[in-house]
Design a protein around this motif. Structure first.
Motif, PDB file in Angstrom:
ATOM      1  N   SER A  46       0.847  -1.197   0.000  1.00 12.82           N
ATOM      2  CA  SER A  46       0.000   0.000   0.000  1.00 12.82           C
ATOM      3  C   SER A  46       0.879   1.242   0.000  1.00 12.82           C
ATOM      4  O   SER A  46       1.890   1.312   0.698  1.00 12.82           O
ATOM      5  CB  SER A  46      -0.891   0.036   1.245  1.00 12.82           C
ATOM      6  OG  SER A  46      -1.791  -1.040   1.249  1.00 12.82           O
ATOM      7  N   TYR A  48       0.373   5.462   0.340  1.00 10.83           N
ATOM      8  CA  TYR A  48      -0.608   6.475   0.717  1.00 10.83           C
ATOM      9  C   TYR A  48       0.104   7.671   1.352  1.00 10.83           C
ATOM     10  O   TYR A  48       1.257   7.582   1.756  1.00 10.83           O
ATOM     11  CB  TYR A  48      -1.638   5.885   1.693  1.00 10.83           C
ATOM     12  CG  TYR A  48      -1.023   5.219   2.903  1.00 10.83           C
ATOM     13  CD1 TYR A  48      -0.830   5.926   4.084  1.00 10.83           C
ATOM     14  CD2 TYR A  48      -0.611   3.896   2.856  1.00 10.83           C
ATOM     15  CE1 TYR A  48      -0.248   5.323   5.189  1.00 10.83           C
ATOM     16  CE2 TYR A  48      -0.036   3.283   3.956  1.00 10.83           C
ATOM     17  CZ  TYR A  48       0.149   4.007   5.124  1.00 10.83           C
ATOM     18  OH  TYR A  48       0.719   3.411   6.212  1.00 10.83           O
ATOM     19  N   GLU A  88      -8.528   2.217   7.426  1.00 10.17           N
ATOM     20  CA  GLU A  88      -9.452   2.150   6.296  1.00 10.17           C
ATOM     21  C   GLU A  88     -10.604   1.238   6.694  1.00 10.17           C
ATOM     22  O   GLU A  88     -10.402   0.070   7.028  1.00 10.17           O
ATOM     23  CB  GLU A  88      -8.755   1.572   5.068  1.00 10.17           C
ATOM     24  CG  GLU A  88      -9.715   1.302   3.936  1.00 10.17           C
ATOM     25  CD  GLU A  88      -9.103   0.516   2.790  1.00 10.17           C
ATOM     26  OE1 GLU A  88      -9.721   0.481   1.720  1.00 10.17           O
ATOM     27  OE2 GLU A  88      -8.015  -0.068   2.968  1.00 10.17           O
TER      28      GLU A  88
END
Length: 115
Positions: A46, A48, A88
């Motif tokens: 991931s 971000y 999330e």
């Protein structure tokens, strides 16, 4: 919220940082009757932005099959177990699917919480 909206099947998605947490969260959600099924997927990379910096992390995706009626309880269970400040947690309504599967999801999540 009307009864039909409460029966709306949902796919709730989250990512956790460790396999053990993903496994224990999946088991707890099913044991408590908050989810009919939870899929723990293979680790993903991931990328971000967090607090102004670009971050890279390996995370374990967790897919929770539940209903709108159980969403807030699922959200709370994830928040309690999750180490991130802002994890999330997103939910997508399932517009269609195999009717027998969707009925099974509703049946499993309609049961009172198991202890």
């Amino acid at each position: 919220m009307s009864g039909s909206l409460l029966n709306q099947p949902l796919l709730v998605m989250t990512n956790v940082p460790e396999q053990a947490l993903a496994d224990s969260l999946a088991r707890a959600l099913v044991e408590q009757g908050l989810a009919a099924c939870v899929n723990v997927l293979a680790p993903v990379a991931s990328t971000y932005r967090w607090q102004g910096a670009i971050e890279h992390a390996t995370e374990i995706p967790v897919l929770v099959k539940t209903t709108q009626a159980r969403y807030l309880e699922v959200e709370q269970a994830i928040l309690q177990a999750h180490p991130y400040d802002v994890p999330e947690i997103v939910a997508l309504p399932l517009a269609t699917g195999l009717p027998a599967y969707l009925a099974w999801m509703q049946q499993e999540t309609a049961k009172p919480a198991r202890v």
